[in-house]
Write an enzyme that holds these catalytic residues in place. Structure first.
Site, short mmCIF file in Angstrom:
data_model
loop_
_atom_site.label_atom_id
_atom_site.label_comp_id
_atom_site.label_asym_id
_atom_site.label_seq_id
_atom_site.Cartn_x
_atom_site.Cartn_y
_atom_site.Cartn_z
N THR A 1 0.84 -1.20 0.00
CA THR A 1 0.00 0.00 0.00
C THR A 1 0.88 1.25 0.00
O THR A 1 1.73 1.41 0.87
CB THR A 1 -0.94 0.00 1.22
N HIS B 1 -8.09 -10.16 -0.95
CA HIS B 1 -7.42 -9.85 0.31
C HIS B 1 -8.27 -10.38 1.46
O HIS B 1 -9.22 -9.73 1.90
CB HIS B 1 -7.20 -8.35 0.44
N ASN C 1 -4.82 -9.98 7.20
CA ASN C 1 -4.38 -8.75 7.86
C ASN C 1 -5.47 -7.96 8.56
O ASN C 1 -5.41 -6.73 8.66
CB ASN C 1 -3.65 -7.84 6.86
N TYR D 1 -8.63 -7.35 7.77
CA TYR D 1 -9.63 -6.62 7.00
C TYR D 1 -10.92 -7.45 6.87
O TYR D 1 -11.06 -8.49 7.51
CB TYR D 1 -9.03 -6.21 5.66
N ASN E 1 -4.52 -5.66 13.83
CA ASN E 1 -5.90 -5.19 14.02
C ASN E 1 -6.82 -6.32 14.47
O ASN E 1 -8.02 -6.32 14.17
CB ASN E 1 -6.46 -4.57 12.73
#
Length: 347
Positions: A27, A174, A177, A179, A234
């Site tokens: 990113t 994705h 991570n 998300y 996260n």
């Protein structure tokens, strides 16, 4: 010795990679204010076309998936046209490129899309503030309704079709991570009591539906998935997650995807409930093409491939510092050391 990194690798009958070195998704927050890829981004990716496969920076499937400033999208005609410039530039250099499809879920922020809420499996807030915009604190998400989940599946499918229209060779979903898709797969973020939560089968239902919808739309041979069996970003750990991923990987084993890609910053991290590293745990349960990543050098990655720990090696930050990474490794030329100052520009 890194000779095995430079052997061609057939993902399937459709796609053969020129080597086993992948450019990991990185990113960079360099799209314009309409989240359209720029000419500078096209040049950036083209300079790295010597890799066996480029996986694009995470690209949002629809406006409410945005959690960081200036991350590109793949839902508007202008964005599709912008990505076409990127894929044309990569293909002109003989490279291949997949789009990484992204919805950040509870890590999204209404600031970016003028909404009233963000969607997630459950109303469980992630703590902290938005990177690069520390004045924005995360909000309590709205649990996605059945209708909203069905729309998300449709929007993932449409984004995959848009990626093919934009000239990508395939897509990586994705699912890692912390998300949206990953949020469904972990107990700390998925506290639902309906058919999308509570058991491994239910928690994997939405991720598998996304995989199947995209594979049906563009072909399983052009569909890949990134996963994080170990909660590390996260996300809070929960030993019950092991049962979810045991089931999830058994289901993925039955599908002929292009590859599965580990999502981890450092693959030396040991997860007690996985009884080892994320890649070792996954390899023991998934026999098809696996991509390793996470602080490997060319040498340590080559050794891991030789030991059958995974099949392909994804390289992240060193590719930022070394656009000619593949040639440097191949010829033994020293690498430029990565520095965070390099994030300020695309080289």
């Amino acid at each position: 010795m890194t000779d095995n990194l430079f052997q061609p690798y057939a993902l399937n009958d459709t796609l053969t990679l020129q080597n086993r070195i992948l450019m990991a998704p990185l990113t960079r927050c360099m799209a314009d204010d309409d989240l359209v890829p720029t000419d500078t981004m096209a040049a950036y990716y083209a300079r790295r076309a010597d890799s066996g496969l480029i996986i694009s920076e995470a690209t949002i499937i629809r406006p409410d998936g945005q959690g960081y400033p200036n991350t590109p999208g793949l839902y508007s005609p202008a964005q599709i046209a912008g990505w076409r410039k990127v894929t044309d530039a990569v293909h002109a250099k003989g490279g291949k490129i997949f789009a990484q499809l992204w919805h950040t879920g509870r890590v999204a922020h209404p600031h970016f899309f003028g909404g009233e809420f963000v969607l997630a499996p459950s109303a469980v807030k992630v703590e902290g503030t938005v990177p690069r915009m520390r004045e924005l604190s995360y909000t309590v998400p709205k649990p996605a309704s059945h209708e909203e989940i069905e729309q998300l599946i449709a929007d993932y499918s449409q984004a995959a079709a848009n990626a093919i229209d934009a000239g990508f060779d395939g897509v990586e979903i994705h699912g890692a991570n912390g998300y949206l898709i990953d949020q469904f797969l972990h107990y700390s973020s998925n506290q639902r009591e309906d058919e999308f939560g509570g058991t491994p089968e239910n928690m994997a239902r939405f991720p598998l539906a996304v995989v199947d919808a995209i594979a049906e739309r563009i072909g399983a041979d052009r569909t890949a998935l990134r996963i994080s069996p170990g909660a590390y970003f996260n996300m809070e750990t929960d030993a019950r997650d092991r049962q979810v991923f045991d089931y999830f990987l058994a289901q993925l084993e039955q599908r002929n995807l292009a590859f599965v890609h580990i999502g981890i910053f450092d693959d030396s991290t040991v997860f007690d409930y996985l009884e080892g590293t994320a890649s070792a745990y996954t390899r023991a349960r998934y026999s098809k093409t696996l991509v390793g990543v996470g602080s490997y050098t060319a040498e340590s990655g080559s050794e891991a491939i030789a030991k059958d720990q995974f099949d392909l090696l994804a390289i992240g930050r060193p590719f930022i510092a070394n656009p000619d990474y593949v040639q440097r490794v191949k010829t033994g030329k020293p690498l430029v050391e990565y520095s965070d100052t390099m994030l300020a520009e695309l080289i």
